[in-house]
Design a protein around this motif. Structure first.
Motif, PDB file in Angstrom:
ATOM      1  N   LYS A  13      47.269  48.735  35.037  1.00  0.00           N
ATOM      2  CA  LYS A  13      47.296  47.231  35.073  1.00  0.00           C
ATOM      3  C   LYS A  13      48.190  46.716  36.310  1.00  0.00           C
ATOM      4  O   LYS A  13      47.779  45.953  37.163  1.00  0.00           O
ATOM      5  N   ASN A  14      49.145  47.602  36.766  1.00  0.00           N
ATOM      6  CA  ASN A  14      49.799  47.154  37.988  1.00  0.00           C
ATOM      7  C   ASN A  14      48.767  47.466  39.152  1.00  0.00           C
ATOM      8  O   ASN A  14      48.810  46.396  40.269  1.00  0.00           O
ATOM      9  N   VAL A  15      48.205  48.395  39.298  1.00  0.00           N
ATOM     10  CA  VAL A  15      47.136  48.432  40.130  1.00  0.00           C
ATOM     11  C   VAL A  15      46.322  47.376  40.198  1.00  0.00           C
ATOM     12  O   VAL A  15      45.837  46.953  41.400  1.00  0.00           O
ATOM     13  N   GLU A  16      45.549  47.311  39.079  1.00  0.00           N
ATOM     14  CA  GLU A  16      44.644  46.395  39.010  1.00  0.00           C
ATOM     15  C   GLU A  16      45.075  44.731  39.537  1.00  0.00           C
ATOM     16  O   GLU A  16      44.382  44.192  40.389  1.00  0.00           O
ATOM     17  N   GLU A  17      46.408  44.429  39.265  1.00  0.00           N
ATOM     18  CA  GLU A  17      47.112  43.276  39.800  1.00  0.00           C
ATOM     19  C   GLU A  17      47.131  43.291  41.345  1.00  0.00           C
ATOM     20  O   GLU A  17      46.983  42.341  42.171  1.00  0.00           O
ATOM     21  N   LEU A  18      47.907  44.535  41.727  1.00  0.00           N
ATOM     22  CA  LEU A  18      48.217  44.441  43.159  1.00  0.00           C
ATOM     23  C   LEU A  18      46.899  44.782  44.201  1.00  0.00           C
ATOM     24  O   LEU A  18      47.107  44.056  45.253  1.00  0.00           O
ATOM     25  N   MET A  19      45.839  45.092  43.557  1.00  0.00           N
ATOM     26  CA  MET A  19      44.702  45.322  44.267  1.00  0.00           C
ATOM     27  C   MET A  19      44.018  43.843  44.801  1.00  0.00           C
ATOM     28  O   MET A  19      43.314  43.698  45.839  1.00  0.00           O
ATOM     29  N   LYS A  20      44.519  43.012  44.181  1.00  0.00           N
ATOM     30  CA  LYS A  20      43.809  41.622  44.158  1.00  0.00           C
ATOM     31  C   LYS A  20      44.523  41.038  45.560  1.00  0.00           C
ATOM     32  O   LYS A  20      43.978  40.221  46.081  1.00  0.00           O
ATOM     33  N   PHE A  21      45.470  41.634  46.055  1.00  0.00           N
ATOM     34  CA  PHE A  21      46.143  40.960  47.152  1.00  0.00           C
ATOM     35  C   PHE A  21      45.661  41.834  48.298  1.00  0.00           C
ATOM     36  O   PHE A  21      46.363  41.915  49.506  1.00  0.00           O
ATOM     37  N   LYS A  22      44.603  42.588  48.233  1.00  0.00           N
ATOM     38  CA  LYS A  22      44.221  43.521  49.682  1.00  0.00           C
ATOM     39  C   LYS A  22      45.119  44.201  50.341  1.00  0.00           C
ATOM     40  O   LYS A  22      45.593  43.612  51.325  1.00  0.00           O
ATOM     41  N   PRO A  23      45.520  45.431  49.771  1.00  0.00           N
ATOM     42  CA  PRO A  23      46.335  46.110  50.724  1.00  0.00           C
ATOM     43  C   PRO A  23      45.385  46.545  51.976  1.00  0.00           C
ATOM     44  O   PRO A  23      44.217  46.666  51.942  1.00  0.00           O
ATOM     45  N   THR A  24      46.279  46.666  53.097  1.00  0.00           N
ATOM     46  CA  THR A  24      45.574  47.054  54.264  1.00  0.00           C
ATOM     47  C   THR A  24      45.087  48.574  54.192  1.00  0.00           C
ATOM     48  O   THR A  24      44.056  48.782  54.571  1.00  0.00           O
ATOM     49  N   VAL A  25      46.019  49.374  53.313  1.00  0.00           N
ATOM     50  CA  VAL A  25      45.853  50.785  53.100  1.00  0.00           C
ATOM     51  C   VAL A  25      46.090  51.028  51.730  1.00  0.00           C
ATOM     52  O   VAL A  25      46.935  50.850  51.290  1.00  0.00           O
ATOM     53  N   LEU A  26      45.037  51.643  51.083  1.00  0.00           N
ATOM     54  CA  LEU A  26      45.273  52.405  49.666  1.00  0.00           C
ATOM     55  C   LEU A  26      45.361  53.776  50.111  1.00  0.00           C
ATOM     56  O   LEU A  26      44.330  54.476  50.569  1.00  0.00           O
TER      57      LEU A  26
END
Length: 301
Positions: free
Chosen positions: A58-71
């Motif tokens: 759930k944390n990853v799903e929510e954070l990915m919405k903010f478009k990290p420069t690098v995963l």
């Protein structure tokens, strides 16, 4: 709330690691990621243990919405982020970086971000260009938080590098090389950790060939393989002392002759000696020189 302003002021970056999240840190991370996205602050997401629990997913799903420069993650983590079933095993990886490369490309293309998959071979991709990086040492996997430290270094690299893809690949290469150098003198994981940190802190460019930098070929490069090739061939043409040349395109059973007539006709001057029966005469030296120069244009370095 001041974080994004501070990052902008010092040309910094944000790294978010979900390894030890609780509800409070989850809330802080989401707010920080949102501010980074709004203020164009580069940031790195390390999805530690993705696929191991619903809370982490759930944390990853929510954070990915903010478009990290690098995963940045290992093979299992990247595959879990992409929604590929199986393989999740905490911070250890049960899937190789090779297996996760397709998932990395899919994530990069869908989200317009850079994805770094670390493993025996590291891959860095934006969905269009992919870097494959060999290096590191198996002993590094025995030291807790080597992957987390790498994510922080990626954050530092993208904070100062304009080309985020190349900056990410470069720091991963440096990190792997520092680990290799540490493993040569370490007696075990404990001392490897110390030497790894020393190598990074006191980094000096070592003499490396084929891994971190290209060979210096300036002393062996032919002028015919450089940007001066056209001038060199023009000089060659004018100095050749040859009476005539005839097309050999009709030569039977002669291997690799398909490109010879045009090159020979362009390169070698002739006089007005009549052609032999059944052979094609060669045009003027000026025409041959111009033809050769046109053929060389695609090969400029």
């Amino acid at each position: 709330n001041d974080f994004s302003q501070i990052c902008k002021a010092i040309n910094g970056a944000l790294t978010i690691n979900i390894g030890t999240f609780d509800p409070y840190w989850q809330e802080c991370a989401l707010e920080a990621a949102s501010l980074a996205n709004e203020n164009s602050v580069p940031w790195v997401l390390d999805p530690v243990g993705a696929g191991a629990s619903g809370f982490r997913n759930k944390n990853v799903e929510e954070l990915m919405k903010f478009k990290p420069t690098v995963l940045r993650g290992n093979g299992s983590e990247i595959m879990a982020v992409s929604g590929i079933a199986g393989g999740g095993k905490g911070v250890d990886s049960t899937s190789s970086s090779n297996e996760a490369l397709d998932a990395a490309n899919a994530i990069a293309n869908k989200n317009n971000i850079i994805v770094a998959v670390t493993g025996e071979t590291d891959y860095v991709t934006d969905g269009k260009t992919t870097y494959a990086i060999s290096g590191g040492h198996e002993m590094m996997t025995k030291v807790t938080a080597t992957g987390c430290a790498l994510s922080c270094l990626i954050g530092a690299a993208i904070a100062v590098g304009e080309d985020k893809l190349l900056s990410t690949a470069s720091i991963i290469s440096i990190y792997g090389l520092a680990g290799e150098m540490a493993a040569k003198v370490a007696k075990g994981p404990g001392s490897l950790r110390m030497h790894l940190l020393d190598n990074l802190a006191l980094w000096k460019k070592p003499d490396v060939f084929g891994k971190a930098k290209k060979m210096d070929r300036s002393h062996i490069k032919s002028k015919y393989c450089s940007k001066d090739a056209v001038l060199e061939f023009q000089d060659l043409i004018t100095k050749l002392d040859t009476k005539s040349l005839y097309s050999i395109s009709s030569a039977p059973n002669d291997h690799n002759t398909s490109k010879l007539p045009a090159l020979a006709a362009a390169a070698i001057p002739s006089t007005s000696i009549p052609p032999r029966p059944g052979k094609n005469p060669i045009s003027s030296p000026a025409t041959r020189a111009a033809a050769l120069c046109n053929m060389l244009k695609p090969f400029h370095l």
